[in-house]
Scaffold this motif. Sequence first.
Motif: not given
Lengths: 294, 338, 264
Positions: C99-100, C102-103, C108, C111-112, C160
Amino acid sequence: MTTDRRPVTHTALAVCAGVFVLLAAAALAAPLLVPHPEHAGTATDSSARLLAPSATYWMGTDNLGRDVFSRVVYGLRTGPAIAVLVVSSAVVVGTAVGLVAGYFGGWVDEILMRLTDVFLAVPALLLALALAAVLPRGVVGLTIALALTWWPWYARLVRGEAASVAGRRHVEACRALGLGHCRIMLRHVLPGTTTPLLVQASTDIGGVILVASGLSFLGLGAQAPTADWGLMVQESQNHFATHWWVGTFPGLAIMGVAALSYLTGDALRDRLDPRSTSPRGRMPRRRPGTTEAG
Amino acid sequence: MLSYAARRIGLSALVAFGVVVLTFVIARVVPGDPAAGWAGPRAGPAERDRVRAELGLDLPLPQQIGGYLGGVLRGDWGISVRTHRPVLDDLLALLPNTLQLVLAGLLIGLLVGVPAGLVAARWAHRSPDLLVRTGAVLGGSVPVFWLALLMQMFFATRMGLLPVAGSYDPAVLAANPLVRITGMPLLDALLTGNLPMAASVFDHLVLPALVVAAYPVAVITRLVRAGVLDTLGETHVQMTRALGFPERTVLARFALRPNWNPVLQTCALIFGYSLVNSFLVEAIFAYPGLGGYAAASADVVDLPAIVGVTLLVALLYIAANLLVDLLQAALDPRMGLR
Amino acid sequence: MAVLLSVRDLTVSFGTRAVVDLARLDLAEGEILGLAGESGAGKSLTGLTVLGLSEYAGARVTGSVVLAGEELVGARRRRLQQLRGSTMALIPQSPAGAFNPVLTVGTTMLRALRLHGDSRGRARQRAAEAMAKVRLETAHLRRYPHQLSGGQLQRVAIALALALGARLLVADEPTSALDVTVQAEICALLGALRDSEGVAVLFISHDLAVLGALCDRIAVMRAGRLVEQGPAPELLTAPRADYTRELLAAALRLGSGEEEADGA
């Protein structure tokens, strides 16, 4: 993504080194290479003012009738020569300070590093400008001012490396054997710092040339009639729009040499320092008031 | 977080104090006879003696430093030998113009550098990357004063697209007087809705700002390229791709994000560098700012002025770095752990 | 049951070297297929290729991968992007790095979902539902990756995939970075979701014990080729290939699930 760039960097480094050697040779052999060596000095030629580039004058002539090509080649003996001198003296001073700070640590380290913090808090060109303004005008004053500006960067660099090496086992062993501090520093700590120093120094030569030419442009560096690229651009300022060649070629020379040093630094980094894969080039490095761990 | 901020501020104050001492050394120790410098080149021996007493140059060194520091804190930065005005007044009058130029340069640096870096990373080791990297090498190697002359000759003198020099058209100002709010002409003109003046200031700003931007563009491009390439090697990028995001989004919205901090930090660094670079640019475009002031002062060894500029720029630089660090500490979700 | 994924004569190569060469592999809807083999056998690369991601690593793919009746090899990039996430999803090997940093994980996820066409409100609702299915709280969506444990992050990754409505989960060593109890939880969760949601899972692992407990069928790979495949109990009790026997013997010697060597 997994492209191997090694062979490319080998060639790049060889080309950079080759050009560097050629330029050094040209600087040494300047009197033999150029048609008008006398134009690098006080000689002028009132019959050949501001002539455009031609077969006789490859880069034209300036407002005093001097051959721009001859002066650009002679310029290798001021800007780049000053830069090499500045970087090497800054490396010597910075290395000494950095070694002492990193090796001994503690309050010695603290004091020396806060001192570098202070120097690094003033942008290089400005510190050099202030120093050059109060030092005697000319190449010597300029060189001293630049060397005083640049040493802290090397002190930082060497200090970091020295601190990491100083804790290693073989250095501890040397201390246990009762070897002198000087000897340990020079024999066992210093060698570990050469790679980053070499990379940094080759990149910095370009940085110093840029700052030195900027100061000469402002009248704080080389003085007329010295053949200095920054000064030549300044002298061409009044007729730049009408006689482009007078200032364009010296400027190109500055850019070329700066880019060369830039690329050499990148190529050296790729070659010598396998840890860093992404070249970041001439970056401002340290910021005032930030501490580093260790 | 609070202790970090306190430590960071304390350290900056220490460095600022060090810079004051350094400028003292430059002003009073390096020159053989500082009184000659402070009194100006045309001063006679009697006047030098008066200056010597005035500056306390006959006192012991620590006492001199104390007096100097006190003066700096009180806002007494000396009287310029050249303009005969208090140095701090001179500096504060010119600073907004220079800041306007540098901030414009930084803005261009971000607007051009970030996309260019992304393009280079997207097509790494292929022709767009090569092109961008060549541009970045040249941008980092070009002497600004020479670039300024070239741009001035080409775009202003030859093609007549933009004004050659100055920071606005006096005739426009006469017709549309400017209300001073921030001191930065462009910002003030926009804030007060003074559009003719804004246009005039903008026209005069374009060329100098582009020249100042050369270095920021080069540095930011390289930084973004290197950072994004590093990030592309991390697992979360693969995960992002596995979620179906197109490559453009993967780069610009996911891979770029962790690199904002280094970019911000670098902006603070470039700020100092560009501030001084702008000095050379101002000299060429006859743009009224700290640069012309510094150059003119250095020319006649106007010590109070030179020292004042050095001190002001160093303090600004320290402040910019402090600001960025505090901002980062406040914004970075991972800072809580440190 | 209907075939969801079918792989025929698939080769994946770097330069002239073929790293994967699979003759035939099928996965039905609601089935968990284990892909076993040693490190470097080409299991992970097979998974990435199914997702259409191996080209980003510079690989060349030939043959055929059909997902729900649609050919993926040589499909348009745009179409592959649509299918990724919405029809097939990746359950990563190391959830901590997936996972990114800084998000927030919720960012995440939203956004997806928005990428695949949900409105803002619909996306929120779906995210919350999916979190409930993996037995996490909605509040976890507001956390950054470093604030969640490996097991929690792996649940988020599964959520997710569910939120996006993926039919096929490509789970690439999803438990190798987790400790034993968490491993069991994640496996149990995948099994339960197969039953309740009917998702199919391509479960890649070097650990035959884990595969035996969870999978309906197992395929064994060696040096990029398929050694044998069959229903899990039969393959584990009566392996036909010598290589499978070697793997089983090695797994027994290692003991059940202690200090796994992480597979690549």
